[in-house]
Scaffold this motif. Structure first.
Motif, PDB file in Angstrom:
ATOM      1  N   SER A  40      39.410  66.207  73.059  1.00  0.00           N
ATOM      2  CA  SER A  40      39.605  64.862  73.594  1.00  0.00           C
ATOM      3  C   SER A  40      40.444  64.060  72.606  1.00  0.00           C
ATOM      4  CB  SER A  40      38.256  64.173  73.792  1.00  0.00           C
ATOM      5  OG  SER A  40      37.631  63.946  72.533  1.00  0.00           O
ATOM      6  N   ARG A  41      40.869  62.879  73.027  1.00  0.00           N
ATOM      7  CA  ARG A  41      41.649  62.020  72.131  1.00  0.00           C
ATOM      8  C   ARG A  41      40.829  61.633  70.900  1.00  0.00           C
ATOM      9  NH1 ARG A  41      46.302  59.116  72.355  1.00  0.00           N
ATOM     10  NH2 ARG A  41      46.428  57.226  71.093  1.00  0.00           N
ATOM     11  N   ASN A  42      39.536  61.377  71.091  1.00  0.00           N
ATOM     12  CA  ASN A  42      38.674  61.036  69.958  1.00  0.00           C
ATOM     13  C   ASN A  42      38.564  62.202  68.977  1.00  0.00           C
ATOM     14  OD1 ASN A  42      38.159  58.443  70.811  1.00  0.00           O
ATOM     15  ND2 ASN A  42      36.231  58.958  71.831  1.00  0.00           N
ATOM     16  N   GLN A  43      38.498  63.409  69.520  1.00  0.00           N
ATOM     17  CA  GLN A  43      38.433  64.587  68.651  1.00  0.00           C
ATOM     18  C   GLN A  43      39.739  64.766  67.882  1.00  0.00           C
ATOM     19  OE1 GLN A  43      37.304  67.364  71.785  1.00  0.00           O
ATOM     20  NE2 GLN A  43      35.317  67.699  70.807  1.00  0.00           N
ATOM     21  N   LEU A  44      40.855  64.531  68.557  1.00  0.00           N
ATOM     22  CA  LEU A  44      42.154  64.629  67.884  1.00  0.00           C
ATOM     23  C   LEU A  44      42.265  63.574  66.790  1.00  0.00           C
ATOM     24  CD1 LEU A  44      44.487  65.204  70.970  1.00  0.00           C
ATOM     25  CD2 LEU A  44      43.892  66.881  69.210  1.00  0.00           C
ATOM     26  N   ALA A  45      41.762  62.380  67.083  1.00  0.00           N
ATOM     27  CA  ALA A  45      41.797  61.304  66.084  1.00  0.00           C
ATOM     28  C   ALA A  45      40.944  61.672  64.873  1.00  0.00           C
ATOM     29  CB  ALA A  45      41.299  60.002  66.704  1.00  0.00           C
ATOM     30  N   ASN A  46      39.778  62.259  65.136  1.00  0.00           N
ATOM     31  CA  ASN A  46      38.898  62.655  64.038  1.00  0.00           C
ATOM     32  C   ASN A  46      39.533  63.759  63.195  1.00  0.00           C
ATOM     33  OD1 ASN A  46      36.197  62.592  62.696  1.00  0.00           O
ATOM     34  ND2 ASN A  46      36.121  64.693  63.429  1.00  0.00           N
ATOM     35  N   ARG A  47      40.221  64.682  63.858  1.00  0.00           N
ATOM     36  CA  ARG A  47      40.891  65.761  63.130  1.00  0.00           C
ATOM     37  C   ARG A  47      42.007  65.212  62.247  1.00  0.00           C
ATOM     38  NH1 ARG A  47      41.556  70.402  67.875  1.00  0.00           N
ATOM     39  NH2 ARG A  47      39.323  70.670  68.298  1.00  0.00           N
ATOM     40  N   GLN A  48      42.776  64.265  62.788  1.00  0.00           N
ATOM     41  CA  GLN A  48      43.848  63.701  61.976  1.00  0.00           C
ATOM     42  C   GLN A  48      43.275  62.895  60.813  1.00  0.00           C
ATOM     43  OE1 GLN A  48      46.412  60.491  63.446  1.00  0.00           O
ATOM     44  NE2 GLN A  48      48.188  61.597  62.628  1.00  0.00           N
ATOM     45  N   ALA A  49      42.205  62.150  61.079  1.00  0.00           N
ATOM     46  CA  ALA A  49      41.565  61.373  60.016  1.00  0.00           C
ATOM     47  C   ALA A  49      41.091  62.291  58.893  1.00  0.00           C
ATOM     48  CB  ALA A  49      40.391  60.576  60.577  1.00  0.00           C
ATOM     49  N   MET A  50      40.511  63.426  59.260  1.00  0.00           N
ATOM     50  CA  MET A  50      40.046  64.370  58.246  1.00  0.00           C
ATOM     51  C   MET A  50      41.221  65.001  57.504  1.00  0.00           C
ATOM     52  SD  MET A  50      37.659  65.720  56.564  1.00  0.00           S
ATOM     53  CE  MET A  50      36.153  65.306  57.454  1.00  0.00           C
ATOM     54  N   SER A  51      42.287  65.311  58.228  1.00  0.00           N
ATOM     55  CA  SER A  51      43.465  65.903  57.597  1.00  0.00           C
ATOM     56  C   SER A  51      44.090  64.945  56.583  1.00  0.00           C
ATOM     57  CB  SER A  51      44.496  66.278  58.664  1.00  0.00           C
ATOM     58  OG  SER A  51      45.679  66.773  58.076  1.00  0.00           O
ATOM     59  N   VAL A  52      44.213  63.682  56.974  1.00  0.00           N
ATOM     60  CA  VAL A  52      44.770  62.668  56.072  1.00  0.00           C
ATOM     61  C   VAL A  52      43.856  62.493  54.856  1.00  0.00           C
ATOM     62  CG1 VAL A  52      45.303  60.207  55.832  1.00  0.00           C
ATOM     63  CG2 VAL A  52      46.032  61.450  57.877  1.00  0.00           C
ATOM     64  N   THR A  53      42.557  62.447  55.116  1.00  0.00           N
ATOM     65  CA  THR A  53      41.583  62.298  54.033  1.00  0.00           C
ATOM     66  C   THR A  53      41.675  63.443  53.038  1.00  0.00           C
ATOM     67  OG1 THR A  53      40.031  61.081  55.441  1.00  0.00           O
ATOM     68  CG2 THR A  53      39.124  62.144  53.483  1.00  0.00           C
ATOM     69  N   MET A  54      41.693  64.670  53.552  1.00  0.00           N
ATOM     70  CA  MET A  54      41.717  65.832  52.672  1.00  0.00           C
ATOM     71  C   MET A  54      43.029  65.935  51.906  1.00  0.00           C
ATOM     72  SD  MET A  54      38.747  66.734  52.965  1.00  0.00           S
ATOM     73  CE  MET A  54      38.967  67.984  51.698  1.00  0.00           C
ATOM     74  N   GLY A  55      44.109  65.418  52.498  1.00  0.00           N
ATOM     75  CA  GLY A  55      45.379  65.413  51.790  1.00  0.00           C
ATOM     76  C   GLY A  55      45.293  64.618  50.500  1.00  0.00           C
ATOM     77  N   LEU A  56      44.543  63.505  50.546  1.00  0.00           N
ATOM     78  CA  LEU A  56      44.356  62.697  49.339  1.00  0.00           C
ATOM     79  C   LEU A  56      43.282  63.297  48.439  1.00  0.00           C
ATOM     80  CD1 LEU A  56      44.827  60.230  47.585  1.00  0.00           C
ATOM     81  CD2 LEU A  56      43.292  58.932  49.086  1.00  0.00           C
ATOM     82  N   VAL A  57      42.150  63.668  49.022  1.00  0.00           N
ATOM     83  CA  VAL A  57      41.027  64.187  48.230  1.00  0.00           C
ATOM     84  C   VAL A  57      41.444  65.398  47.396  1.00  0.00           C
ATOM     85  CG1 VAL A  57      38.773  65.315  48.362  1.00  0.00           C
ATOM     86  CG2 VAL A  57      39.233  63.294  49.751  1.00  0.00           C
ATOM     87  N   SER A  58      42.217  66.295  47.991  1.00  0.00           N
ATOM     88  CA  SER A  58      42.604  67.517  47.278  1.00  0.00           C
ATOM     89  C   SER A  58      43.489  67.232  46.071  1.00  0.00           C
ATOM     90  CB  SER A  58      43.325  68.477  48.231  1.00  0.00           C
ATOM     91  OG  SER A  58      44.523  67.895  48.727  1.00  0.00           O
ATOM     92  N   SER A  59      44.183  66.093  46.094  1.00  0.00           N
ATOM     93  CA  SER A  59      45.083  65.774  44.981  1.00  0.00           C
ATOM     94  C   SER A  59      44.388  65.033  43.842  1.00  0.00           C
ATOM     95  CB  SER A  59      46.267  64.934  45.487  1.00  0.00           C
ATOM     96  OG  SER A  59      45.848  63.627  45.856  1.00  0.00           O
ATOM     97  N   ILE A  60      43.170  64.544  44.076  1.00  0.00           N
ATOM     98  CA  ILE A  60      42.490  63.735  43.054  1.00  0.00           C
ATOM     99  C   ILE A  60      41.179  64.363  42.586  1.00  0.00           C
ATOM    100  CG2 ILE A  60      43.542  61.606  43.904  1.00  0.00           C
ATOM    101  CD1 ILE A  60      40.930  60.936  45.313  1.00  0.00           C
ATOM    102  N   THR A  61      41.011  65.648  42.844  1.00  0.00           N
ATOM    103  CA  THR A  61      39.757  66.331  42.506  1.00  0.00           C
ATOM    104  C   THR A  61      39.424  66.255  41.021  1.00  0.00           C
ATOM    105  OG1 THR A  61      40.039  67.854  44.368  1.00  0.00           O
ATOM    106  CG2 THR A  61      38.531  68.526  42.623  1.00  0.00           C
ATOM    107  N   ASP A  62      40.431  66.392  40.167  1.00  0.00           N
ATOM    108  CA  ASP A  62      40.171  66.335  38.722  1.00  0.00           C
ATOM    109  C   ASP A  62      39.511  65.014  38.332  1.00  0.00           C
ATOM    110  OD1 ASP A  62      41.281  68.809  38.454  1.00  0.00           O
ATOM    111  OD2 ASP A  62      43.203  68.116  37.654  1.00  0.00           O
ATOM    112  N   PHE A  63      39.927  63.950  38.997  1.00  0.00           N
ATOM    113  CA  PHE A  63      39.384  62.625  38.684  1.00  0.00           C
ATOM    114  C   PHE A  63      38.002  62.433  39.305  1.00  0.00           C
ATOM    115  CE2 PHE A  63      38.848  58.057  39.032  1.00  0.00           C
ATOM    116  CZ  PHE A  63      39.412  57.566  37.860  1.00  0.00           C
ATOM    117  N   THR A  64      37.880  62.710  40.596  1.00  0.00           N
ATOM    118  CA  THR A  64      36.617  62.436  41.296  1.00  0.00           C
ATOM    119  C   THR A  64      35.481  63.354  40.857  1.00  0.00           C
ATOM    120  OG1 THR A  64      37.357  63.831  43.149  1.00  0.00           O
ATOM    121  CG2 THR A  64      37.736  61.454  43.321  1.00  0.00           C
TER     122      THR A  64
END
Length: 273
Positions: A40-64
């Motif tokens: 559904s559109r909500n599922q697609l939105a959730n997938r994109q939100a997670m993809s965007v989130t992980m794009g940042l999270v994966s780059s700051i792991t050393d710090f977090t």
């Protein structure tokens, strides 16, 4: 087959139809498997939100891994879970398919240690200079994070001197220095038993579009131009026929193109904010 190793009231382990049961960090977990069907559109939105989130999270792991260590201690969560949760829930903006990070709302630590006032970031010839008010325990350790959105990387300074230094210089390559930079700071007790809330220091060089975003915007505009032409023709023919569909192959082809383009625009990234 799922097994109830701890009796009928205990946690299951194994597969039961389209469910898989297992233990994760001492907690029972269940997930579905198999083809979930068209999202559904909500599922697609959730997938994109997670993809965007992980794009940042994966780059700051050393710090977090350090900044969230205390908050995660004694819980079933880890630093990665906390970083993902805070960013996904509080630091995203826009609607699908144009979800992106709101860097000013990113949280990188939570704690009782005093933060700092008068935060500044300045671009120098060979890097950036961060400064802060020195009020607080002199020997608190400074932690600084610089995010480089276009590079999808980050510069982590876990031990950037002491609080009483009042400033810290970070050398950067020329290409990094000329691109957008998002800066954060927090303070950790010298004994490692306390940490402050993180603070957003600010942005350098503005929010510049990446080549990927420029390509997406260009593609969106091209499709939008075609859609505007098709929509105008389609609606005019409906109007001329008293709101009824025209019984012709040409109209059916026009209607199909109208619906296809409309659906594309609803799911295509690059829509102007």
């Amino acid at each position: 087959m799922a097994k109830a190793s701890n009796g009928p009231l205990g946690a299951l382990n194994g597969k039961l139809r389209n469910l898989v049961f297992y233990m994760l960090n001492g907690q029972p977990v269940v997930r579905t498997i198999g083809d979930p069907g068209k999202p559904s559109r909500n599922q697609l939105a959730n997938r994109q939100a997670m993809s965007v989130t992980m794009g940042l999270v994966s780059s700051i792991t050393d710090f977090t891994s350090v900044s969230f260590e205390l908050e995660a201690k004694g819980t079933v969560r880890n630093a990665h879970n906390l970083a993902t949760s805070y960013i996904k829930k509080q630091a995203l903006k826009g609607e699908y398919p144009n979800i992106s990070v709101d860097y000013s709302k990113v949280i990188l630590s939570n704690g009782s240690l005093p933060g700092a006032a008068d935060l500044k970031i300045e671009k120098k010839e060979k890097g950036v200079l961060l400064s802060w008010d020195t009020t607080g325990s002199d020997d608190d350790i400074v932690m600084i994070l610089l995010c480089h959105p276009l590079q999808k990387r980050a510069t982590s300074c876990i031990n950037a001197g002491r609080r009483d230094a009042g400033s810290y210089f970070i050398g950067l390559r020329e290409d990094y220095l000329e691109e957008p930079i998002e800066a954060y700071i927090c303070f950790r007790a010298a004994d490692g038993k306390a940490i402050s809330n993180s603070a957003y220091v600010g942005n350098l060089n503005g929010e510049i579009e990446s080549p990927e975003e420029r390509a997406q915007n260009k593609k969106y505009q091209l499709i939008k131009q075609r859609f505007d032409v098709v929509e105008s023709d389609y609606l005019q023919q409906l109007k001329d026929n008293w709101g009824q569909r025209v019984d012709s192959k040409a109209f059916r082809n026009l209607e199909k193109e109208y619906e296809v383009l409309k659906n594309k625009l609803e799911h295509l990234p690059g829509k102007p904010g």
